[in-house]
Structure formats: structure tokens, C-alpha cells
Design a protein around this motif. Structure first.
Motif, PDB file in Angstrom:
ATOM      1  N   SER A  25      -7.923  57.396  31.063  1.00 37.75           N
ATOM      2  CA  SER A  25      -7.531  57.143  29.675  1.00 37.75           C
ATOM      3  C   SER A  25      -6.586  55.945  29.576  1.00 37.75           C
ATOM      4  N   GLN A  26      -5.793  55.691  30.638  1.00 33.18           N
ATOM      5  CA  GLN A  26      -4.903  54.535  30.627  1.00 33.18           C
ATOM      6  C   GLN A  26      -5.696  53.234  30.606  1.00 33.18           C
ATOM      7  N   LEU A  27      -6.799  53.196  31.357  1.00 33.77           N
ATOM      8  CA  LEU A  27      -7.647  52.008  31.342  1.00 33.77           C
ATOM      9  C   LEU A  27      -8.237  51.788  29.958  1.00 33.77           C
ATOM     10  N   LEU A  28      -8.659  52.856  29.300  1.00 29.00           N
ATOM     11  CA  LEU A  28      -9.229  52.722  27.963  1.00 29.00           C
ATOM     12  C   LEU A  28      -8.180  52.238  26.966  1.00 29.00           C
ATOM     13  N   ASP A  29      -6.929  52.672  27.106  1.00 28.39           N
ATOM     14  CA  ASP A  29      -5.869  52.200  26.207  1.00 28.39           C
ATOM     15  C   ASP A  29      -5.646  50.696  26.370  1.00 28.39           C
ATOM     16  N   LYS A  30      -5.698  50.203  27.593  1.00 27.53           N
ATOM     17  CA  LYS A  30      -5.556  48.766  27.819  1.00 27.53           C
ATOM     18  C   LYS A  30      -6.725  48.000  27.195  1.00 27.53           C
ATOM     19  N   GLU A  31      -7.924  48.538  27.344  1.00 29.82           N
ATOM     20  CA  GLU A  31      -9.090  47.881  26.755  1.00 29.82           C
ATOM     21  C   GLU A  31      -8.997  47.862  25.232  1.00 29.82           C
ATOM     22  N   LYS A  32      -8.540  48.958  24.637  1.00 29.18           N
ATOM     23  CA  LYS A  32      -8.367  48.987  23.184  1.00 29.18           C
ATOM     24  C   LYS A  32      -7.340  47.948  22.734  1.00 29.18           C
ATOM     25  N   PHE A  33      -6.246  47.821  23.479  1.00 27.69           N
ATOM     26  CA  PHE A  33      -5.203  46.855  23.123  1.00 27.69           C
ATOM     27  C   PHE A  33      -5.766  45.436  23.106  1.00 27.69           C
ATOM     28  N   ILE A  34      -6.538  45.092  24.127  1.00 27.42           N
ATOM     29  CA  ILE A  34      -7.083  43.733  24.215  1.00 27.42           C
ATOM     30  C   ILE A  34      -8.087  43.486  23.096  1.00 27.42           C
TER      31      ILE A  34
ATOM     32  N   TRP B 247     -11.544  45.083   9.685  1.00 26.97           N
ATOM     33  CA  TRP B 247     -10.627  46.176  10.001  1.00 26.97           C
ATOM     34  C   TRP B 247     -11.374  47.466  10.327  1.00 26.97           C
ATOM     35  N   ASP B 248     -12.545  47.660   9.766  1.00 21.42           N
ATOM     36  CA  ASP B 248     -13.318  48.862  10.090  1.00 21.42           C
ATOM     37  C   ASP B 248     -13.746  48.865  11.554  1.00 21.42           C
ATOM     38  N   LEU B 249     -14.053  47.685  12.087  1.00 24.01           N
ATOM     39  CA  LEU B 249     -14.422  47.605  13.495  1.00 24.01           C
ATOM     40  C   LEU B 249     -13.239  47.986  14.386  1.00 24.01           C
TER      41      LEU B 249
ATOM     42  N   SER C  37     -12.900  51.705  14.401  1.00 24.14           N
ATOM     43  CA  SER C  37     -13.918  52.332  15.250  1.00 24.14           C
ATOM     44  C   SER C  37     -13.534  52.248  16.719  1.00 24.14           C
ATOM     45  N   ILE C  38     -12.943  51.132  17.119  1.00 19.06           N
ATOM     46  CA  ILE C  38     -12.523  50.975  18.520  1.00 19.06           C
ATOM     47  C   ILE C  38     -11.367  51.916  18.841  1.00 19.06           C
ATOM     48  N   GLU C  39     -10.441  52.098  17.901  1.00 13.73           N
ATOM     49  CA  GLU C  39      -9.310  52.994  18.148  1.00 13.73           C
ATOM     50  C   GLU C  39      -9.748  54.448  18.311  1.00 13.73           C
ATOM     51  N   LYS C  40     -10.912  54.814  17.794  1.00 11.58           N
ATOM     52  CA  LYS C  40     -11.396  56.192  17.897  1.00 11.58           C
ATOM     53  C   LYS C  40     -12.166  56.459  19.189  1.00 11.58           C
ATOM     54  N   LEU C  41     -12.359  55.461  20.040  1.00  9.24           N
ATOM     55  CA  LEU C  41     -13.128  55.650  21.267  1.00  9.24           C
ATOM     56  C   LEU C  41     -12.411  56.613  22.207  1.00  9.24           C
ATOM     57  N   GLU C  42     -13.188  57.418  22.923  1.00  4.91           N
ATOM     58  CA  GLU C  42     -12.661  58.359  23.906  1.00  4.91           C
ATOM     59  C   GLU C  42     -13.436  58.217  25.207  1.00  4.91           C
ATOM     60  N   THR C  43     -12.821  58.664  26.289  1.00  8.53           N
ATOM     61  CA  THR C  43     -13.456  58.562  27.604  1.00  8.53           C
ATOM     62  C   THR C  43     -14.582  59.587  27.739  1.00  8.53           C
ATOM     63  N   THR C  44     -15.533  59.260  28.614  1.00  6.47           N
ATOM     64  CA  THR C  44     -16.665  60.147  28.895  1.00  6.47           C
ATOM     65  C   THR C  44     -16.798  60.326  30.408  1.00  6.47           C
ATOM     66  N   ASN C  45     -17.722  61.181  30.814  1.00  8.93           N
ATOM     67  CA  ASN C  45     -18.001  61.411  32.237  1.00  8.93           C
ATOM     68  C   ASN C  45     -19.308  60.760  32.673  1.00  8.93           C
ATOM     69  N   GLN C  46     -19.867  59.893  31.836  1.00  5.34           N
ATOM     70  CA  GLN C  46     -21.106  59.210  32.178  1.00  5.34           C
ATOM     71  C   GLN C  46     -20.825  58.054  33.143  1.00  5.34           C
ATOM     72  N   THR C  47     -21.803  57.744  33.973  1.00  9.66           N
ATOM     73  CA  THR C  47     -21.652  56.713  35.000  1.00  9.66           C
ATOM     74  C   THR C  47     -22.531  55.516  34.660  1.00  9.66           C
ATOM     75  N   SER C  48     -21.969  54.331  34.864  1.00  9.10           N
ATOM     76  CA  SER C  48     -22.724  53.087  34.656  1.00  9.10           C
ATOM     77  C   SER C  48     -22.067  51.995  35.477  1.00  9.10           C
ATOM     78  N   SER C  49     -22.762  50.877  35.648  1.00 12.19           N
ATOM     79  CA  SER C  49     -22.241  49.742  36.414  1.00 12.19           C
ATOM     80  C   SER C  49     -22.216  48.509  35.526  1.00 12.19           C
ATOM     81  N   TRP C  50     -21.331  47.578  35.874  1.00 13.76           N
ATOM     82  CA  TRP C  50     -21.219  46.365  35.079  1.00 13.76           C
ATOM     83  C   TRP C  50     -22.418  45.449  35.284  1.00 13.76           C
TER      84      TRP C  50
END
Length: 713
Positions: free
Chosen positions: A27-36, A85-87, A90-103
Motif C-alpha cells: 500500500s505504501q508503493l501505491l500511495d507514492k504512485e498516487k502522489f506522483i 479533477w474527476d480523473l 478516480s486515482i485517489e480511490k484506487l486500492e491494491t489487489t492480489n493479481q500478478t502482472s509484469s511491466w
């Protein structure tokens, strides 16, 4: 003109899931991504509203079947759109998941997304945010050449943001995913940042970089000409967003609707009579007479024979052009126009450096415009800067007015050698180090020219964003990182700390004797006398009590003495109360006198800041900034007709001030104008001045404390 910069289309690849099987998302990584993402989109809204934003989620658990990417765990959050501002919500409402993917597979999905969404010509970018810790079996399925080829074919640039600083880590310590990423970035010329660096970089709003539009001309020195180009290095003004007035209206179809309010200009005279634009005659007021100027006359007043030029009139020593004569709002850098002009241009710059001189230049920016005088300062051996001439404007004689500075020799003679050396050491300790001295500054670029953001502008953007996202919540306070911009550097604090201690020991503040000394001394004498009586009374009471216990017949004896002791105690309390009231009275008197003195001094400074010179009877001089004293006060010329223009009436809200704090519209200024006009047009002359309206200000000084007579209350 330089080509217009294309709009940007940025696609964010945000990791909200896992990169390895069996691990938990952070969740800390997601908070940093939201900030950026939040701050980048806010910048686009404020500074580049036409740029488009797209967001793709890695590790998404959405079950949409119409996804553009075609992958189960990599799906788009929205279509490509301008920042709004709506976008951000929407980004602030994102939450972490357990799904796996690669860059790696997300890059292929992002390319398909860009091909589908970006149909116009634009600069295409992918911003990839992840931990880059995929399993080796997953990484081996992809080749760096294939990823680089698909990005290059689509003219897409890549910016990767990760947790570790890969530039300072050996390849042996990097994961397989990180090695593949750095290989791709090297092939396409991409960029890698850490989350910490990226969050610091996007926090403050910086003006978008634009290509300079050079000003070309021939610099003439006698019969010799050098082709030059002038590049504006410091813009004259950075405009803040303008406030838009809105009004709420309601109709039968739409109950509540916000519509902008337009300002309508009205022309009124002294009697508040409204006139139309056709009735307006523009002109000037000089010598108490209106001089109308028509459009044809105004065109004839504009110089017609001036040609565009950049002519050197001569050279003077550098110390002859001190900083107080610099007038420019911006700065131009003069460089040679081509390689042929480089040799004579740089020879001139080198000669000016050797002689320690500056050039005085007449500049006409375009044909049929006014001429301005400039000073050219040679600039050489500056890191990351070419050899050039720095152009700074100079004032004409009528634009400059200085008040003589009081000599400070008598103050310097009162200082001892140790005190003088301590002040020199204090100034030395407060000096910032050179740009090349990175150790002293801690590698910070905060105090380099052009690097420090404007704290006021930053706070304004933060408040606007907070109000747009949370219209019902109270506004937040100033952020700590914005306040830190105004804090003194730690290394400067450490340097000046021992010097400050020396100054405390070398300079002493003497206490002034208190007022009403006699009354205070009388209170103190009475207090000491009553204290002696009080102690004596206590001793007498003790003796009498002991004797009364031994002799019952003597118990009536101490009655009168006890009454006298109680009376002394009462007198002591009364006298102490009088003493305290005396102190309060003295302190109140000192505060009142200090307030009166400050008010009189401020009034004198503001009044005397209106300057009139009989050699220039059509103008007066007034300060443009807050005057803090008469030493070296810088004033600027203004038409005499603008002095006391409203004659004590309320100043319109849209009125642009001629002087600091509207000092030209005060009672002092109106009285000064009456005195000036009566001096220029005395009674009995051909054009006597009618000062009926301004004569009411002559009695203004009678209301001042220092102007009252002794017999006035």
C-alpha cells in the motif's frame, strides 16, 4: 518564430498488484504512485490544459470484456483525456489487489492503447511505475531489443520510476527485471528516476520550458557592425491565474447555472455623470489646463524615423554603473548571430573583461518605437553558460531621483576593532558558497539562480487544488515543504552560530532610566518602612502571646498594639497597590509615547516621499516600494496631474496605483499639490490656480499631535 510545441499525451502504467506469485502488494508503493500521478495531472490542469492523460492499471482485477489492452490483468482506467479533477478523484480511490502482472507485457498493452487513443500528432510518453522485481522465468520470455523496437516504431519515449537508484548499483546486484529495464532505456534513450526523486521533482509547479524567440539586430560600434541575437533569460513578469467572477442564475429548464460576469467600462466625470465612448476626448493635463490629443495627433507624436538599432555609444568603468541604476524588469543575453560574427564578438567581450568596462548602448527594439539606454556587462567563465553580454536597462535623468544618504562615519568610529571584526565575520558566515562547492550546500540546488520555486505561487496552486477536490472542507494550512523554502539553510546556521555568540558578548544594550522616578522612589520608601513595621509587629505579637499564656490577667494588654499592627498591615497593602498602579501607569505612558512617535515618524516618511523639483514642473516623484527611511529612497516620476487625482474621494477598485500604498492620494499629497500649484500659478498671474477644492486639506496638519499648540487639549 520557433515552431509551436506539440501537446503531450502521457500514458501512466501504475502497478496496483503483485509482480511475483505468493507476495503481497504494498500500500505504501501505491500511495507514492498516487502522489506522483496527482501532482502531474494538477500541473497539466493549471499549466498545460491541452495535454492528454491516460492511465493503465497493472494487476487489475476488473472483469471488463471491452478492454483495449486485450489482457486480463492489465486494463485501462480511463480513455485518453485532458487533465481534470474527476480523473484525480478516480486515482485517489484506487486500492491494491492480489493479481500478478509484469511491466513487460504492460508495455505492449500501452503501445496498443496509444495507437487506439492518440490519433492526432503529439509527443507520446509512457511513465512506468513499478518495483521491477519480476521472476527470472517471466523476464526471460521478453527481449530488450523487441521492446525497444516497438517503442521506437511508435515514436514513444519511456520514463521509468522505481524504488532503487539503479545508476549507482552494480549489475551483479540488480535483479533480472532491472537489468532488462536498463537495457531498454539505454537503447531508446529513456530516463530512470527513483520514487523519492520523482516525488520531489513533481511537488512544485514549474513553468513549462519554451524555446526562446531570439531578437536579431546589428550591433554597431562606429563603422563596424556585428550581427547579434538577444535571448530573454529572465521574463519580465510571471502571470498568476486571473480570478473569474461567476454568478448563479436559474431558469425554468435549468434551476442552478453558473455564468461568467463581464466587466463593462463606464466613463464618469467629477460629478459622477456617465458619458459614452463617443463623447470621450483623450488628452493630458499640464499646468492646470487640459490638452486634448486626438488619434491623429497621437500618431504624429510617435517617432516615425526611428530604425531598429543596437548602437554602442561608449564604454565606462564597471563601478560607474552601480546596482541602484539598474532599471530592467527582465534580462537579455546577447550572443553572436552566427559563426562568422563569433570571432569579433568574443574579441570585444575579452577586451571588455581586460579593461573592466561596460558598454553603454542605445536600443530601439523595433522601427518607430522609443529608444532606451542599456548597459552591457561581459559574462565569461560561468559554468554551463556561454560567453555573452548581459543587457540591463538604465534610467533616464527624469526617471531617477535619489535622496542623499546620511554619513555613517560617526557610527563606525564608535565601534572598537573587535566589534568591527565581529560584524565582518558575521557577514562572511552568512554568505552562500559557490555553485561548484557541492559539499557545503549538501548537493541542494535550492539557492541557485532560477531553481528556487516561488512559495507564494506554490501555496496558491495547493489551495486551488484543495478547493477543487474538496469544496466543502476547510482550506489546508501552508505545507511544510513550502515553508522550508523560506528557512535558512542548516549549514549557514551552523556557520554563524559562534559569530552570533561573539556579538552578544561584544555589544551591550543599556537600560534607560524609568520615567516618574520620584514617585516610584516614594512608593519604594513607604514600602520598606511598612515592611519594618510589619516585622516589628509580628515580634510584638509573639512576645505578648507568650506572656498572656503565663499571666491570665495580662491578656487584655496587647489589644491596642494588635490594632496598630493590623493598621500597619493595611497601610502596607494600600502602599503596595499604589506602587503597582504606578508601574502600570508608567508602562502605559511609555507605550503611548512610543506609538505616537512611530505614527509621527511614519507620517513624515510618507509625506516627504512626495518630491517636487521646480526644474521638472510637469512631474512629481514618489516611491514605488515601501520606504523604510530617507537614506537612498528610490522614487519615480509621475505626471503632476495624477497627484491627488481623486481629491479625497474613494479610489475605484480597478484603479492602478501610481505610487506605493496610494501615497499620492493622501491628505498630505493633496496639501502638497495645493502648495505646488499655488507656487506655479500664484494669484495675480496670467493663469492663477483655483484651489477651492484643495484648500480644505490645509487644515489637515492641525489634527496631528506634533502640530497642536500648547494651550490645545
Amino acid at each position: 518564430m520557433p515552431p509551436k510545441k506539440l501537446k503531450e499525451s502521457i500514458t501512466f502504467l501504475v502497478n496496483i498488484g503483485n509482480v511475483r506469485h505468493g507476495t503481497q502488494s504494498s500500500s505504501q508503493l501505491l500511495d507514492k504512485e498516487k502522489f506522483i500521478l496527482k501532482h502531474i495531472i494538477q500541473k497539466k490542469i493549471f499549466l498545460r490544459p491541452k495535454d492528454e492523460i491516460g492511465v493503465i492499471l497493472m494487476g487489475s482485477d476488473s472483469s471488463r470484456s471491452d478492454s483495449i489492452t486485450g489482457l486480463d490483468n492489465v486494463r485501462e482506467l480511463c480513455h485518453m483525456q485532458v487533465g481534470n479533477w474527476d480523473l484525480i478523484k478516480s486515482i485517489e480511490k484506487l486500492e491494491t489487489t492480489n493479481q500478478t502482472s509484469s511491466w513487460m507485457e504492460a508495455i505492449y498493452a500501452a503501445v496498443e492503447y496509444i495507437k487506439h487513443e492518440c490519433v492526432e500528432q503529439c509527443e507520446r510518453k509512457i511513465v512506468l511505475l513499478s518495483t521491477f522485481n519480476e521472476e527470472e522465468e517471466t523476464v526471460d520470455q521478453f527481449q530488450a531489443e523487441d521492446i525497444a523496437e516497438i517503442l521506437s516504431s511508435g515514436e514513444i519515449s519511456l520514463i521509468a520510476i522505481g524504488e532503487r537508484a539503479l545508476d549507482t548499483i552494480d549489475e551483479d546486484s540488480q535483479t533480472a527485471s532491472e537489468m532488462l529495464l536498463m537495457n531498454v532505456l539505454q537503447q531508446i534513450g529513456g530516463q530512470y528516476l527513483t520514487f523519492e526523486h520523482a516525488m520531489t521533482d513533481v511537488r512544485f509547479y514549474k513553468r513549462p520550458s519554451t524555446r526562446p524567440n531570439p531578437w536579431s539586430c546589428q550591433m554597431t560600434l562606429g563603422d563596424f557592425c556585428i550581427p547579434i541575437r538577444g535571448i530573454s533569460k529572465m521574463l519580465t513578469e510571471v502571470k498568476s491565474p486571473e480570478m473569474v467572477l461567476m454568478a448563479k442564475t436559474s431558469t425554468s429548464d435549468i434551476p442552478d447555472q453558473e455564468v461568467p460576469i463581464k466587466n463593462v467600462a463606464q466613463w464618469t466625470d467629477n460629478n459622477r455623470t456617465i458619458h459614452t465612448k463617443e463623447d470621450i476626448i483623450r488628452g493630458y493635463v499640464y499646468g492646470g489646463k487640459t490638452i486634448p490629443v486626438s488619434d491623429e495627433a497621437k500618431k504624429s507624436m510617435t517617432p516615425k524615423d526611428n530604425e531598429k538599432c543596437y548602437k554602442i555609444h561608449g564604454f565606462t568603468a564597471r563601478e560607474n554603473v552601480p546596482m541602484e541604476y539598474w532599471l530592467s524588469d527582465g534580462t537579455y543575453v546577447i550572443v553572436p548571430a552566427n559563426e562568422v560574427a563569433a570571432e569579433p564578438f568574443y574579441s570585444l567581450v575579452q577586451a571588455m573583461v581586460d579593461k573592466n568596462v561596460v558598454a553603454i548602448v542605445e536600443k530601439i527594439y523595433r522601427a518607430n518605437s522609443e529608444a532606451n539606454m542599456m548597459a552591457l556587462f561581459p559574462s565569461v567563465d560561468v559554468p554551463n553558460e556561454p560567453w555573452c553580454l548581459v543587457e540591463i536597462g538604465l534610467p533616464f535623468e527624469r526617471d531617477y531621483g535619489a535622496i542623499a544618504q546620511k554619513p555613517l562615519k560617526f557610527v563606525m568610529k564608535q565601534l572598537s576593532k573587535e566589534q568591527d571584526d565581529a560584524m565582518d565575520d558575521l557577514l562572511m558566515s552568512l554568505e552562500l558558497p559557490d555553485v561548484a562547492d557541492d559539499d557545503a550546500t549538501g548537493g541542494s540546488e535550492k539557492y541557485l539562480p532560477g531553481y528556487m520555486p516561488d512559495p507564494g505561487t506554490q501555496h496558491m496552486w495547493d489551495i486551488l487544488a484543495a478547493r477543487a477536490l474538496n469544496p466543502d472542507k476547510p482550506l489546508p494550512p501552508i505545507a511544510d515543504d513550502v515553508l522550508n523554502l523560506l528557512e535558512q539553510p542548516e549549514f549557514v546556521k551552523e556557520k554563524c552560530k559562534p559569530v552570533v555568540e561573539r556579538i552578544k558578548n561584544l555589544f551591550f544594550l543599556e537600560k534607560k532610566k524609568p520615567l516618574r522616578k520620584r514617585r516610584i522612589s516614594r512608593f519604594a520608601t513607604r514600602e520598606s518602612h511598612d515592611l519594618l513595621t510589619y516585622h516589628a509587629g509580628n515580634a510584638g505579637i509573639s512576645e505578648l502571646v507568650r506572656s498572656a499564656e503565663n499571666d491570665p490577667g495580662a491578656r487584655r494588654g496587647p489589644g491596642p498594639f494588635l490594632e496598630s499592627v493590623q493598621l500597619s498591615r493595611h497601610n502596607l497593602r494600600v502602599n503596595l497597590s499604589e506602587f503597582r498602579h504606578g508601574n502600570i501607569y508608567v508602562c502605559s505612558l511609555l507605550v503611548a509615547l512610543a506609538t505616537l512617535f512611530v505614527a509621527v515618524q511614519c507620517g513624515d516618511i510618507m509625506r516627504k516621499s512626495i518630491v517636487f523639483d521646480k526644474n521638472t514642473p510637469d512631474v512629481f516623484y514618489c516611491p514605488q516600494h515601501k520606504p523604510i527611511g530617507f537614506e537612498k529612497m528610490l522614487v519615480k516620476a509621475r505626471p503632476l496631474s495624477r497627484l491627488c487625482q481623486f481629491e479625497g474621494r474613494p479610489i475605484p477598485e480597478d484603479y492602478k496605483s501610481d505610487c506605493y500604498n496610494d501615497v499620492d492620494e493622501t491628505e498630505y499629497a493633496c496639501k502638497e499639490k495645493y502648495r505646488i500649484m499655488m507656487r506655479l500659478h500664484p494669484p495675480g498671474s496670467n493663469t492663477p490656480y483655483n484651489g477651492t477644492r484643495l484648500s480644505k486639506f490645509l487644515a489637515f496638519d492641525k489634527d496631528l499631535p506634533y502640530a497642536r499648540k500648547k494651550n490645545q487639549v
